[in-house]
Write a protein that holds these residues in place. Structure first.
Motif, PDB file in Angstrom:
ATOM      1  N   LEU A 610      37.337  51.958  54.683  1.00 13.94           N
ATOM      2  CA  LEU A 610      37.765  52.025  53.296  1.00 13.94           C
ATOM      3  C   LEU A 610      39.130  52.682  53.141  1.00 13.94           C
ATOM      4  CD1 LEU A 610      34.405  53.105  51.630  1.00 13.94           C
ATOM      5  CD2 LEU A 610      35.310  50.790  51.910  1.00 13.94           C
ATOM      6  N   ASP A 611      39.623  53.337  54.201  1.00 11.77           N
ATOM      7  CA  ASP A 611      40.932  53.987  54.138  1.00 11.77           C
ATOM      8  C   ASP A 611      42.067  53.061  54.536  1.00 11.77           C
ATOM      9  OD1 ASP A 611      39.470  56.204  53.460  1.00 11.77           O
ATOM     10  OD2 ASP A 611      39.593  57.146  55.436  1.00 11.77           O
ATOM     11  N   GLU A 612      41.750  51.856  54.932  1.00 12.66           N
ATOM     12  CA  GLU A 612      42.770  50.906  55.353  1.00 12.66           C
ATOM     13  C   GLU A 612      43.491  50.325  54.130  1.00 12.66           C
ATOM     14  OE1 GLU A 612      43.644  50.328  58.466  1.00 12.66           O
ATOM     15  OE2 GLU A 612      42.164  51.821  59.097  1.00 12.66           O
ATOM     16  N   PRO A 613      44.695  49.770  54.331  1.00 12.46           N
ATOM     17  CA  PRO A 613      45.422  49.152  53.208  1.00 12.46           C
ATOM     18  C   PRO A 613      44.614  48.043  52.555  1.00 12.46           C
ATOM     19  CG  PRO A 613      46.849  49.408  55.121  1.00 12.46           C
ATOM     20  CD  PRO A 613      45.470  49.741  55.591  1.00 12.46           C
ATOM     21  N   ILE A 614      44.795  47.871  51.259  1.00 13.53           N
ATOM     22  CA  ILE A 614      44.086  46.834  50.506  1.00 13.53           C
ATOM     23  C   ILE A 614      44.712  45.478  50.824  1.00 13.53           C
ATOM     24  CG2 ILE A 614      43.523  46.014  48.187  1.00 13.53           C
ATOM     25  CD1 ILE A 614      43.651  48.922  47.251  1.00 13.53           C
ATOM     26  N   ASP A 615      43.901  44.571  51.319  1.00 14.99           N
ATOM     27  CA  ASP A 615      44.391  43.245  51.717  1.00 14.99           C
ATOM     28  C   ASP A 615      43.732  42.187  50.845  1.00 14.99           C
ATOM     29  OD1 ASP A 615      45.470  41.097  52.975  1.00 14.99           O
ATOM     30  OD2 ASP A 615      44.238  41.234  54.785  1.00 14.99           O
ATOM     31  N   THR A 616      44.526  41.542  49.986  1.00 15.58           N
ATOM     32  CA  THR A 616      44.000  40.497  49.100  1.00 15.58           C
ATOM     33  C   THR A 616      44.628  39.137  49.403  1.00 15.58           C
ATOM     34  OG1 THR A 616      45.708  41.006  47.460  1.00 15.58           O
ATOM     35  CG2 THR A 616      43.607  42.171  47.249  1.00 15.58           C
ATOM     36  N   ASP A 618      43.589  36.859  51.301  1.00 18.25           N
ATOM     37  CA  ASP A 618      42.619  35.772  51.426  1.00 18.25           C
ATOM     38  C   ASP A 618      42.054  35.336  50.082  1.00 18.25           C
ATOM     39  OD1 ASP A 618      41.402  38.252  51.159  1.00 18.25           O
ATOM     40  OD2 ASP A 618      39.530  37.553  52.082  1.00 18.25           O
ATOM     41  N   LEU A 619      42.468  36.008  48.996  1.00 19.30           N
ATOM     42  CA  LEU A 619      41.978  35.649  47.675  1.00 19.30           C
ATOM     43  C   LEU A 619      42.992  34.759  46.970  1.00 19.30           C
ATOM     44  CD1 LEU A 619      40.573  39.105  46.447  1.00 19.30           C
ATOM     45  CD2 LEU A 619      39.283  37.188  47.422  1.00 19.30           C
ATOM     46  N   PRO A 620      42.536  33.857  46.144  1.00 22.34           N
ATOM     47  CA  PRO A 620      43.454  32.966  45.411  1.00 22.34           C
ATOM     48  C   PRO A 620      44.038  33.628  44.162  1.00 22.34           C
ATOM     49  CG  PRO A 620      41.196  32.394  44.893  1.00 22.34           C
ATOM     50  CD  PRO A 620      41.115  33.473  45.926  1.00 22.34           C
ATOM     51  N   PHE A 621      43.809  34.921  44.024  1.00 16.85           N
ATOM     52  CA  PHE A 621      44.358  35.622  42.869  1.00 16.85           C
ATOM     53  C   PHE A 621      44.700  37.048  43.293  1.00 16.85           C
ATOM     54  CE2 PHE A 621      39.714  35.471  42.761  1.00 16.85           C
ATOM     55  CZ  PHE A 621      39.400  36.810  42.922  1.00 16.85           C
ATOM     56  N   GLN A 622      45.557  37.692  42.498  1.00 14.63           N
ATOM     57  CA  GLN A 622      45.909  39.090  42.718  1.00 14.63           C
ATOM     58  C   GLN A 622      45.189  39.947  41.694  1.00 14.63           C
ATOM     59  OE1 GLN A 622      50.029  39.974  42.336  1.00 14.63           O
ATOM     60  NE2 GLN A 622      49.799  42.168  42.792  1.00 14.63           N
ATOM     61  N   ILE A 623      44.710  41.087  42.121  1.00 14.61           N
ATOM     62  CA  ILE A 623      43.907  41.944  41.254  1.00 14.61           C
ATOM     63  C   ILE A 623      44.787  43.002  40.600  1.00 14.61           C
ATOM     64  CG2 ILE A 623      41.951  43.527  41.147  1.00 14.61           C
ATOM     65  CD1 ILE A 623      40.846  42.154  43.641  1.00 14.61           C
ATOM     66  N   ASP A 624      44.678  43.115  39.297  1.00 12.66           N
ATOM     67  CA  ASP A 624      45.333  44.198  38.566  1.00 12.66           C
ATOM     68  C   ASP A 624      44.293  45.290  38.345  1.00 12.66           C
ATOM     69  OD1 ASP A 624      46.690  45.882  36.936  1.00 12.66           O
ATOM     70  OD2 ASP A 624      47.460  44.330  35.594  1.00 12.66           O
ATOM     71  N   TRP A 625      44.431  46.387  39.119  1.00 15.16           N
ATOM     72  CA  TRP A 625      43.381  47.405  39.150  1.00 15.16           C
ATOM     73  C   TRP A 625      43.304  48.219  37.859  1.00 15.16           C
ATOM     74  CZ3 TRP A 625      39.979  46.706  42.779  1.00 15.16           C
ATOM     75  CH2 TRP A 625      40.361  46.110  43.986  1.00 15.16           C
ATOM     76  N   ASN A 626      44.299  48.130  37.018  1.00 14.14           N
ATOM     77  CA  ASN A 626      44.253  48.862  35.762  1.00 14.14           C
ATOM     78  C   ASN A 626      43.673  48.030  34.629  1.00 14.14           C
ATOM     79  OD1 ASN A 626      45.279  51.331  36.642  1.00 14.14           O
ATOM     80  ND2 ASN A 626      47.392  50.623  36.451  1.00 14.14           N
ATOM     81  N   ASP A 627      43.305  46.774  34.923  1.00 12.35           N
ATOM     82  CA  ASP A 627      42.692  45.918  33.913  1.00 12.35           C
ATOM     83  C   ASP A 627      41.179  45.911  34.077  1.00 12.35           C
ATOM     84  OD1 ASP A 627      45.086  45.349  32.779  1.00 12.35           O
ATOM     85  OD2 ASP A 627      45.400  43.469  33.862  1.00 12.35           O
ATOM     86  N   GLN A 628      40.522  45.197  33.176  1.00 11.56           N
ATOM     87  CA  GLN A 628      39.073  45.092  33.217  1.00 11.56           C
ATOM     88  C   GLN A 628      38.652  44.215  34.385  1.00 11.56           C
ATOM     89  OE1 GLN A 628      37.052  46.712  31.035  1.00 11.56           O
ATOM     90  NE2 GLN A 628      35.295  46.067  32.270  1.00 11.56           N
ATOM     91  N   LEU A 629      37.758  44.727  35.240  1.00 12.84           N
ATOM     92  CA  LEU A 629      37.273  43.980  36.391  1.00 12.84           C
ATOM     93  C   LEU A 629      35.943  43.314  36.051  1.00 12.84           C
ATOM     94  CD1 LEU A 629      38.111  46.535  39.228  1.00 12.84           C
ATOM     95  CD2 LEU A 629      39.458  44.582  38.452  1.00 12.84           C
ATOM     96  N   PRO A 630      35.532  42.310  36.832  1.00 14.03           N
ATOM     97  CA  PRO A 630      34.294  41.587  36.530  1.00 14.03           C
ATOM     98  C   PRO A 630      33.065  42.487  36.565  1.00 14.03           C
ATOM     99  CG  PRO A 630      35.620  40.401  38.143  1.00 14.03           C
ATOM    100  CD  PRO A 630      36.237  41.731  37.982  1.00 14.03           C
ATOM    101  N   LEU A 631      32.114  42.211  35.696  1.00 17.62           N
ATOM    102  CA  LEU A 631      30.793  42.821  35.698  1.00 17.62           C
ATOM    103  C   LEU A 631      30.872  44.343  35.654  1.00 17.62           C
ATOM    104  CD1 LEU A 631      29.163  40.347  38.231  1.00 17.62           C
ATOM    105  CD2 LEU A 631      29.152  40.257  35.737  1.00 17.62           C
ATOM    106  N   ASN A 632      30.037  44.995  36.487  1.00 18.35           N
ATOM    107  CA  ASN A 632      29.993  46.460  36.464  1.00 18.35           C
ATOM    108  C   ASN A 632      30.857  47.090  37.545  1.00 18.35           C
ATOM    109  OD1 ASN A 632      28.513  45.622  38.630  1.00 18.35           O
ATOM    110  ND2 ASN A 632      26.885  47.154  38.386  1.00 18.35           N
TER     111      ASN A 632
END
Length: 758
Positions: A610-616, A618-632
């Motif tokens: 969990l301490d490794e760099p965030i690697d996205t 492989d995802l077809p989208f980029q995550i905005d961590w300050n926005d609302q994320l899916p579900l809980n």
């Protein structure tokens, strides 16, 4: 370009990172001397260097040829006579502190002055006995004399073996003096006189004050003429006081009255000398006057027979032949000798520094060590005891018009006359008078108790050092007290660097000035930017404290945020792989209402993942961590996008702190917080490069010259990131999107570039 405008200035220059500055300004290729280069210079020889060495070893060869005979000789003679009289009396008085017959104090006064004449660099100090050193030599002498056969433990021993005990004490004192001189001489030749810098002004003041208390207590037995056993263990000062006051009814009234009268008269006239020093041509030689009167009265009224007072006694004319020191004493007193050597040099050098600044001439600390060391070696060989300089005696030499050490030569001649011809005249002098004269010279040291209030107002740490040193020295004794005080002083330095006063800075007055945001009203803090300042070196002992203070300043732990995001990423990736999360140009669609934590399938034993760099990628989208994320899926939101570390006051980092600092920077970078380091010098950067601090993640582009450069860079970078972009384009039939708060999508192709050139 700088344009002055009244009391303001306008600077026009590019915003400089360290890399950009080095591109525009070519550095000079400098050759740094290696250890071999220094050795080569040290062992090289030339006529000029040989002459310089000779003149440095024998400073008299420099100033004696330039001596102004007509202008200076009369002043030096007057000063030398005044100083010589004081030297005789202080030599006799301070010998009592060493617990040896008073006559040996004259040897200490004579040989120290003669040797310093040839090898010393100060023109105004008077070398010779010093009460604190005499007390330290006496402490070592008393400790070893306790094991002498037939010693009754009495300070006023009158048994048949008294002469043998006195001879043994003289031998011990002389051996301690020789070893102290050898230590000083070795330190001087090795050019490491700088060790005295570890004795701060506060420490020396507290130590000398406590030593003055020891001197005061030690002289009570002579003033009351009591038989007081010797004590040398910790808390001995309290045992001596108990011994004195438990037999106070045995006081010799004649000695007590004489000592009090002498002490009162000396104190009054010393105050007169101090207040009217500008009007008096020479200070009133009150010690000499009182000694002459006291000796005459004691002899005329036969105090020794009538009142059973203790007197100086037999004083053999001339010098005793030189003797070799007792090597066995060396083994028992090495610690005492080192302390004596350091304190003697520290006191002499501090007094000499005052006069060198006042009269504007150079002073060589290493040569002072050599001069004091040679003086102690010769003095010990002739059965004297360790010397330095007495503050009152040096003040007499300087205030009476002394210009050079010719005054010291005249004072040595006065002492020599007493040793060879007229010493017998002092035989009826009461020892209580000498004790009173010794106490009369302690006023300046005892008045240093007033330093406590001054230091408390100026610096709490220095005040604490003073008080602790004084307490340690009074309770533990001079040797252990000095060692404990130095250790405590170094501990305060470690404490101050281990717990530095870190602060968060903000812009003041919309200028290029940045101050602690708690100190001023008109402060401006750029949104999403934190400026953190550390005002001390960063090393293994305070890297943890630095990390915690940084976390407190930004308001969150970057490692915790990183782990939360990696956990959330696992959940999002799992939903996407299972087809439960679908992304469309208009938003995302999730086919489940909730997801259990048990579905997370995280192995707590592999928390490092969990301490490794965030690697996205492989995802077809980029995550905005300050926005609302899916579900809980919940991740703490942070508003910080840039962190500036002001290292202008950080002088060095060690290997451990570099590793810790790099880990901290990586944690912030991995959660998309840009980190900048400002204010570091070229040597600091060179050390970072040498230890391979920079890599693909922590780059050299984070270095900026000033805080304002970094702030302007951030402002321009964010202005660029919020400017209008071109319409999105497809690449290989694949469209990348970013999840927004409202479920909208943003083309991932348009991200703020890692570096922007201005």
């Amino acid at each position: 370009m700088i344009e002055p405008f009244g009391n303001q200035y306008i600077v026009a220059r590019p915003v400089y990172s360290t890399n950009a500055f080095e591109e525009n300004h070519k550095k000079r290729d400098r050759h740094h001397k290696t250890f071999l280069d220094h050795l080569r210079v040290c062992f090289s020889c030339s006529p000029q260097k040989a002459k310089r060495i000779v003149l440095s070893l024998f400073p008299i060869a420099s100033w004696l040829p330039a001596y102004r005979l007509k202008e200076w000789l009369l002043s030096d003679i007057v000063s030398g006579i005044s100083t010589g009289i004081v030297s005789v009396l202080q030599g006799l008085a301070f010998a009592l502190l060493v617990t040896i017959p008073p006559g040996y104090g004259l040897y200490a006064a004579f040989f120290s002055t003669i040797i310093y004449l040839f090898f010393g660099t100060s023109k105004h100090i008077s070398a010779g006995p010093f009460p604190i050193l005499s007390m330290m030599v006496g402490a070592a002498t008393v400790r070893l004399a306790q094991n002498f056969p037939g010693n009754t433990g009495s300070s006023n021993n009158s048994t048949s073996n008294s002469s043998s005990l006195d001879d043994y004490k003289v031998t011990v004192a002389a051996s301690v003096t020789v070893l102290s001189g050898v230590i000083q001489l070795a330190l001087g030749f090795l050019r490491i006189g700088f060790v005295v810098i570890y004795l701060s002004e506060s420490l020396i003041s507290g130590f000398t004050t406590a030593a003055a208390v020891h001197v005061l207590v030690s002289q009570l037995k002579f003033i009351f003429q009591l038989t007081v056993p010797s004590h040398e263990d910790p808390c001995s000062i309290f045992k001596v006081l108990y011994s004195v006051f438990s037999q106070i009814e045995k006081t010799n009234i004649a000695d007590l009255v004489t000592a009090l009268i002498v002490l009162l008269v000396v104190s009054i006239f010393k105050e007169i000398n101090q207040r009217f020093k500008d009007k008096l041509p020479v200070p009133i030689p009150i010690e000499f006057i009182v000694t002459v009167i006291a000796t005459g009265v004691s002899y005329g009224f036969d105090f020794q027979t009538r009142f059973n007072v203790s007197v100086v006694g037999k004083m053999n004319p001339g010098f005793e032949p030189p003797t070799a020191p007792d090597v066995a004493v060396f083994q028992e007193t090495i610690g005492d000798c080192f302390a004596i050597a350091m304190v003697g040099f520290a006191v002499a050098f501090s007094v000499a520094s005052v006069y060198s600044l006042k009269h504007d001439y150079p002073l060589d600390g290493n040569q002072e060590l050599i001069a004091l060391g040679l003086g102690n070696i010769v003095c010990g060989a002739f059965r004297g005891f360790a010397g330095s300089t007495a503050l009152s005696r040096s003040a007499v030499q300087e205030s009476t018009g002394g210009k050079t050490q010719i005054a010291g030569l005249i004072s040595a001649i006065i002492v020599l006359i007493v040793i060879l011809a007229i010493g017998f005249l002092l035989e009826p002098l009461q020892r209580s008078v000498l004790a009173a004269l010794a106490l009369g010279n302690l006023k300046g040291m005892l008045m240093q108790f007033a330093e406590i209030c001054r230091l408390w107002r100026k610096d709490k740490y220095d005040c604490l050092i003073w008080v602790t040193t004084c307490i340690f020295t009074i309770v533990l004794g001079l040797g252990l007290g000095l060692a404990a005080s130095v250790a405590f002083q170094l501990l305060t330095i470690v404490f101050r660097t281990q717990f530095p006063k870190c602060s968060t800075l903000a812009n003041i007055g919309r200028s290029n000035i940045y101050k602690n945001k708690k100190d001023y009203y008109d402060m401006y803090e750029l949104k999403g930017v934190k400026i953190f300042r550390c005002p001390s070196p960063i090393y293994f002992a305070n890297i943890g404290f630095f990390r915690q203070k940084l976390i407190d300043a930004v308001g969150f732990s970057p490692l915790r945020i990183l782990r939360k995001r990696n956990k959330a990423l696992r959940k999002i990736r799992k939903l996407q792989k299972q087809g439960l999360l679908q992304v469309t140009p208009k938003g995302f669609i999730c086919t489940v209402d909730t997801i259990k934590d048990s579905d997370e399938e995280l192995d707590n034993n592999q928390i490092q993942v969990l301490d490794e760099p965030i690697d996205t990628t492989d995802l077809p989208f980029q995550i905005d961590w300050n926005d609302q994320l899916p579900l809980n899926i919940e991740v703490p939101k942070i508003s910080l996008h840039s962190l500036i570390l002001d290292f202008s006051a950080v002088s060095f980092l060690d290997v451990s702190s570099m590793r810790g600092l790099k880990s901290i920077l990586q944690e912030f970078i991995r959660i998309k917080v840009d980190v900048y380091i400002v204010g570091v010098d070229d040597d600091f950067i060179e050390k970072l490069n040498r230890y391979e601090f920079f890599d693909g993640e922590v780059k050299t582009s984070i270095l900026f010259l000033t805080i304002h450069d970094a702030v302007l860079h951030i402002s321009m970078k964010k202005d660029y990131s919020t400017s209008k972009f071109k319409p999105s384009q497809e690449k290989d039939g694949k469209i990348d999107f970013t999840i927004n708060t409202n479920g909208g999508l943003r083309n991932r192709e348009y991200q703020v570039p890692g570096e922007t050139k201005f």
